[in-house]
Design a protein around this motif. Structure first.
Motif, PDB file in Angstrom:
ATOM      1  N   GLN A  98     -34.700   5.290   0.010  1.00  0.00           N
ATOM      2  CA  GLN A  98     -33.355   5.616  -0.598  1.00  0.00           C
ATOM      3  C   GLN A  98     -32.199   4.604  -0.289  1.00  0.00           C
ATOM      4  OE1 GLN A  98     -31.596   9.303   0.584  1.00  0.00           O
ATOM      5  NE2 GLN A  98     -30.610   9.523  -1.392  1.00  0.00           N
ATOM      6  N   GLY A  99     -31.828   4.351  -1.351  1.00  0.00           N
ATOM      7  CA  GLY A  99     -30.606   3.280  -1.453  1.00  0.00           C
ATOM      8  C   GLY A  99     -30.825   1.657  -1.477  1.00  0.00           C
ATOM      9  N   VAL A 138     -37.206   8.663   2.756  1.00  0.00           N
ATOM     10  CA  VAL A 138     -37.256  10.178   2.567  1.00  0.00           C
ATOM     11  C   VAL A 138     -38.647  10.922   2.353  1.00  0.00           C
ATOM     12  CG1 VAL A 138     -34.847   9.825   1.489  1.00  0.00           C
ATOM     13  CG2 VAL A 138     -36.890   9.812   0.127  1.00  0.00           C
ATOM     14  N   ILE A 156     -37.214  15.771  -2.706  1.00  0.00           N
ATOM     15  CA  ILE A 156     -36.572  14.471  -3.006  1.00  0.00           C
ATOM     16  C   ILE A 156     -35.514  14.728  -4.345  1.00  0.00           C
ATOM     17  CG2 ILE A 156     -36.325  11.939  -3.740  1.00  0.00           C
ATOM     18  CD1 ILE A 156     -39.346  11.812  -2.696  1.00  0.00           C
ATOM     19  N   TRP A 210     -33.722  13.173  -6.958  1.00  0.00           N
ATOM     20  CA  TRP A 210     -33.900  11.863  -7.610  1.00  0.00           C
ATOM     21  C   TRP A 210     -32.491  11.399  -8.245  1.00  0.00           C
ATOM     22  CZ3 TRP A 210     -38.041   9.356  -6.616  1.00  0.00           C
ATOM     23  CH2 TRP A 210     -39.209  10.089  -6.161  1.00  0.00           C
ATOM     24  N   SER A 232     -29.880  11.088  -6.621  1.00  0.00           N
ATOM     25  CA  SER A 232     -29.279  10.557  -5.258  1.00  0.00           C
ATOM     26  C   SER A 232     -29.751   9.051  -5.055  1.00  0.00           C
ATOM     27  CB  SER A 232     -29.223  11.289  -4.278  1.00  0.00           C
ATOM     28  OG  SER A 232     -28.851  12.462  -4.367  1.00  0.00           O
ATOM     29  N   GLY A 233     -30.507   8.533  -6.112  1.00  0.00           N
ATOM     30  CA  GLY A 233     -31.052   7.029  -5.905  1.00  0.00           C
ATOM     31  C   GLY A 233     -29.891   5.935  -5.947  1.00  0.00           C
ATOM     32  N   TYR A 292     -34.115   4.687  -5.676  1.00  0.00           N
ATOM     33  CA  TYR A 292     -35.101   4.908  -4.775  1.00  0.00           C
ATOM     34  C   TYR A 292     -36.104   3.750  -4.986  1.00  0.00           C
ATOM     35  CZ  TYR A 292     -33.654   9.524  -3.856  1.00  0.00           C
ATOM     36  OH  TYR A 292     -32.985  10.764  -3.116  1.00  0.00           O
TER      37      TYR A 292
END
Length: 123
Positions: free
Chosen positions: A53-54, A61, A93, A95, A97-98, A100
């Motif tokens: 992530q990020g 994750v 997950i 998704w 909050s990407g 990814y």
């Protein structure tokens, strides 16, 4: 008449949005080559996949392992989200909050001593 067409198109688009869902698996396919760029055919290999992530070096994750066999052309086909879980929950997950990234690691000897790796953003 135009008003009815607008309402119809709006209803179709809203319905399409309501049926969208996150994937429960991701199809993955690769041709496996060794350090001499030769195809690794008909071999048992070990692979580990991490959803980061990020950024390409972000926090994992989800991590899982697969132990597939390449075909005569060095091709391996599998589903990420359907392997041996190391950590995380694929279905949990978020998704939204990407971004990814998928990190793949490969052990040509079929174990978990990964010597080949690559990371790519999920688009």
């Amino acid at each position: 008449m135009i008003n009815r067409i607008f309402i119809f198109i709006s209803a179709v688009l809203i319905t399409a949005q309501l049926h969208a869902q996150a994937p429960s698996k991701i199809s993955y396919q690769a041709t496996v080559r060794n350090s001499s760029d030769l195809i690794v055919s008909n071999s048992n290999i070990g692979m580990q996949f991490s959803i980061l992530q990020g950024s390409s070096t972000g926090t994992p994750v989800f991590v899982e392992r697969h132990f597939p066999t390449t075909n005569i052309n060095g091709l391996v086909t599998l589903e990420i989200g359907n392997g041996l879980i190391v950590s995380g929950n694929f279905n949990a997950i978020d998704w939204s909050s990407g971004p990814y990234y998928i990190k793949s690691e490969t052990d040509l000897n079929g174990g978990a001593n990964y010597t080949i790796s690559g990371t790519t953003q999920i688009l």
